[in-house]
Each structure stands twice: as C-alpha cells, then as structure tokens.
Enzyme design. Sequence first.
Site, short mmCIF file in Angstrom:
data_model
loop_
_atom_site.label_atom_id
_atom_site.label_comp_id
_atom_site.label_asym_id
_atom_site.label_seq_id
_atom_site.Cartn_x
_atom_site.Cartn_y
_atom_site.Cartn_z
N ARG A 179 -18.50 10.27 15.53
CA ARG A 179 -19.76 10.71 14.94
C ARG A 179 -20.52 11.71 15.81
NH1 ARG A 179 -21.39 4.69 12.57
NH2 ARG A 179 -19.92 4.77 10.84
N GLU A 225 -27.55 -4.50 17.22
CA GLU A 225 -28.12 -3.21 17.59
C GLU A 225 -29.33 -3.34 18.49
OE1 GLU A 225 -29.35 1.06 15.47
OE2 GLU A 225 -28.82 -0.67 14.22
N ALA A 254 -26.13 -9.82 12.77
CA ALA A 254 -26.24 -10.54 14.04
C ALA A 254 -27.15 -11.75 13.91
CB ALA A 254 -26.75 -9.59 15.13
N ASN A 298 -30.72 -3.65 7.90
CA ASN A 298 -29.80 -2.55 7.65
C ASN A 298 -28.43 -3.03 7.19
OD1 ASN A 298 -31.34 -0.25 8.17
ND2 ASN A 298 -30.88 -0.25 10.35
#
Length: 522
Positions: A350, A485, A65, A92
């Site tokens: 998930r 995120e 991002a 990450n």
Amino acid sequence: METSLDRRGFLKTLAIGSVVAAGAGLAGCAPQQKGGASAVTTSGTGLPEAWDEECDVVVVGSGYAGLSAAYEASKAGADTMIVEKMSTIGGNSAIADGDFAVCMSSAQKAKGIEDSVDKYVADMMTAGLGLNDEAKCRVLAEKSNDTWEWTRSELGVEWDVDEKGEVNVIPYGGHNTVRTIHPALGHGSAMTVPLTSKLDEMGVPMKTNRMVVKFFRDETGRVMGIQVNEKAKGNDPATGDPRYIKANKGVVLASGGFGKDVAWRMQHDPHLDDTVDCTNQDGATAEALAAAMKAGALAVHLDWIQLGPWCSPDETGYGKGPSYIDANVAYGMSIDPQTGKRIVSELADRRVYSNAIVENGVPLLQIVDEQNIPKWNFEANLQPAIDAGITKKFATIDEVIAAYSLPDEFKAQFARYNGYVESGVDEEFGKMIPKDAKPLGAGPYYITRIWPKVHHTMGGVKTNMDAQVLDVDLKPIPGFYAAGEATGGVHGACRLGSCATADCLVNGRLAGQMAAKDSAAQ
C-alpha cells in the site's frame, strides 16, 4: 484531474516517515451503590472515591480486537464488560473487507500453494521497511491458521468458496504468496456479528455511547479502572456524563486507530489535512490513545499513517469502491490516463502503490474485463460500485479509449500487459501474475478511477509478547493490556493488507486471556 492535495510536499513526508447496537445490560459489572458519578472526587492516590461499576475485565472498543478479547476473557471465567464510544458495535472492523492473511492453511494446501512462517514474516517486514517487531510478526504467522480455523469452528464464520466448494485463496498486494481468504458475507461483519452474538449469549454487557477519557493507576502503578463519559458529543472528551468503572483484573485497550482524527494525524504528518479523505468510520479518533499516553503508556510509530491506494475519488469515505477495486488489482492493470502507461505494480504494497499514485499527480484508471473479475467480487461488489457512479461499463476497449481520450501509447501498453499475463512474468514492474489470470479480452470492460485515502494508523501503544502495555521505561504496566490498531510496532512503516485481521484476532484473543488470568489486583 484536480485534487486539493499538495502532492510534492505530501510525497516528501510519506517518503521520509510517512454494526449491532447493544444496550447497557445488567449482567456483569454491576453498578455499585456508592453515589453518582457527578458527585465523585478523586482520593489522594488519584483514584475515584467511589466506583460506579465494577468487574474483572473492561475492554475498550468493539472491533475485532475488542470483541475477541472480551470473548476470551469471559470464556476464561472473568466478569467482562465492553465499553464502546459509538452508538453501534463493530467499529472499523464491521465495515472492513474482512480479508484474512492465513499462513499454511488447509485452503492453500488444497490448491497446492506453498507457504511458510518465514515467507509470511518476510512479506510483513518488507512492507514495514524493517521497522516491525519481528517477533510479533512471527506470532501472527504462526497463529494465523489456528485463529482462522477458530473463526470457522467456534464462531461459525463462512468463507468464500469456488465452484468446487473449496475455500478460495486470493492474491493481495505486497504478498509474494497467495494466502488471503475472503469471508462469504463480503465484509467484516462476518466476524463482528457472530462474536457479538456469542458475547450476548455469555451475558457480556456491551455498553455503547461511552467514551474512555482516563485510565486510573494506584500508588503501585497498577491500572485499576477507567473513566468513561456517557453520551459525549461527537468526539469531544470534555462532554458527556462521567462514570467510573473498576477493573479487578485488567483493562484491555482495543480502541482502534486515529485515521479520522484530522488534528491528531496532522501533528504527525501535516499534509494529511482535511482535504485528504479517510476510509474510517467517525469513531476512529485519538481520545483513548491520548488517555493511555497520559497514564504513562509508551507510544511508537505514530507518524506512520497508511493510505489505501484502492479508493475512489468519486465518492467520500470508504464507500463502495475499495471492496470492489482491491479485489481486481491482481487481475487488471492501472494506467495514467495522461500517458496510457502503467506506473507501478498493481500488487505493490500500500505504501509503494499510494506513493506512486500521489507522485504521478492524477487518479489512475483501473481497467479490468468481465472474465477477470473474481466471481465473488462480481456478484457482491460490482453492481454497488456501478450504482454509486464510481465504476463505468464499456462494451469494448475502443469505447474505453474514446471515453477517456487515451493516447495511442495505451494500445502498446495494453498489448504488453497481455503478453505478461500469457507468459506469467511482468517485465515492467515485477507484478505477481495469478495463475488464473487471463489476458484482457474482448470485453465488456469496467473502469474505475483510483486515488489514495487515509486508511490505517500503524502507531499506538507499545506492548510486549503477552499483550501488556509498556511504559516509558519499557516495563509492563500492571493490569493494562492492548491489541489491534490501538497498538504500534507490529506493522512498521506499512501494514500489509489482510494482516490486520490476523493482528486483531490473534492479539485480541491473547489480551483477553492474559487479562482474565491477571490476579495481582487487590
């Protein structure tokens, strides 16, 4: 198998709410000769009496991002800087798989795979329990293909191809259509490295070891700049040397999630204590998010914290397991070694998959034979998993049974599963059987134990459709943008795997473009 996780209490909570280093550089954001940061005090408006550095757009964070935001802002002519807390660029994103959920791609069309924006959105909403911002899900679906093509044409990213030279499309948990594309390099640096190189060519400074601890707003409410602490120790915002950076157009928050921040995640789910491992790099903590909230940003969905079900309890952190394990979920089966039976669809999203494993109480065994391991996964990830000691090789299924003392019921389950693969219909759990899946054969077999770890935090600051950060009155904060995120609301209760790449790149680019156009600052 022993685990320190209190599974009953943990499951109850889940069910309810549950790297290229860069120097400072001198291009752009030139230091202002108005005195050192240590001598700076704040004015009556709360702004610093003097700024140490000044530019048009400051981007906080250097994952997908942040890098894409800086790229677009600089491309639009804005004098742009990236500040990164860690000593290396990439966050990450650099260690992620890099898998990208792309809707209606040329890769799908070449293989006769039908898809649509509505299907993409429906899958995201189902995984997110309907808590997602549906309009934002739709934007991801609509822009995913253009963004993927952008990675190819503008960044030069190469994606995995099959024996015919066609781009591979792989099945992914929670997706009811095959739409995920895997980078040839095998991990997220396939995108972070070329983005970093592009920014270097453009003269965008990427200043590492700078922790953001404050966002400054003027008397009109506009974000005017930030305070960073240089060389802070660990993740402690009380350490480091302060510097003040003015942003004439805007600040983009792209600092990622807080999965590694045990104290923060325990405030939202007390069961996610330090006995629960995490796949994230050490910088995935909450300082920048906390600073944004102190500056008036509205935060949403902070208590929805995702576990990755395809992790190994036989290693710490992300390790070598997820990249190998996750690629096999469509082609093998996972069983409870106590009963020899499957307990869930291996292609469940998930949240569903992780909840099932934790409720069961022991790590599952992922069982896959050599012929069913995707070629790219076999070549890139199998041997590292074996070398790490998390994946074991056996010549026959009888050796597997003996090694793990599997009960007689396993043979019946083995036969049933092979029948589902042959018929294409999973009568037990409704797993989507890939067309190229084969019944588990004579061997060799590869066995890996799986147990969930904290992977993604769905919560963060709330943004509008222009990537502007909203305040508690649901009004845009002038000069403040966010993506990735660090934002909340896009994924709802559970992020659908491989949609993070779409989220970060689509909204990162948008945030950079919008910040570069912002002209209200004085």
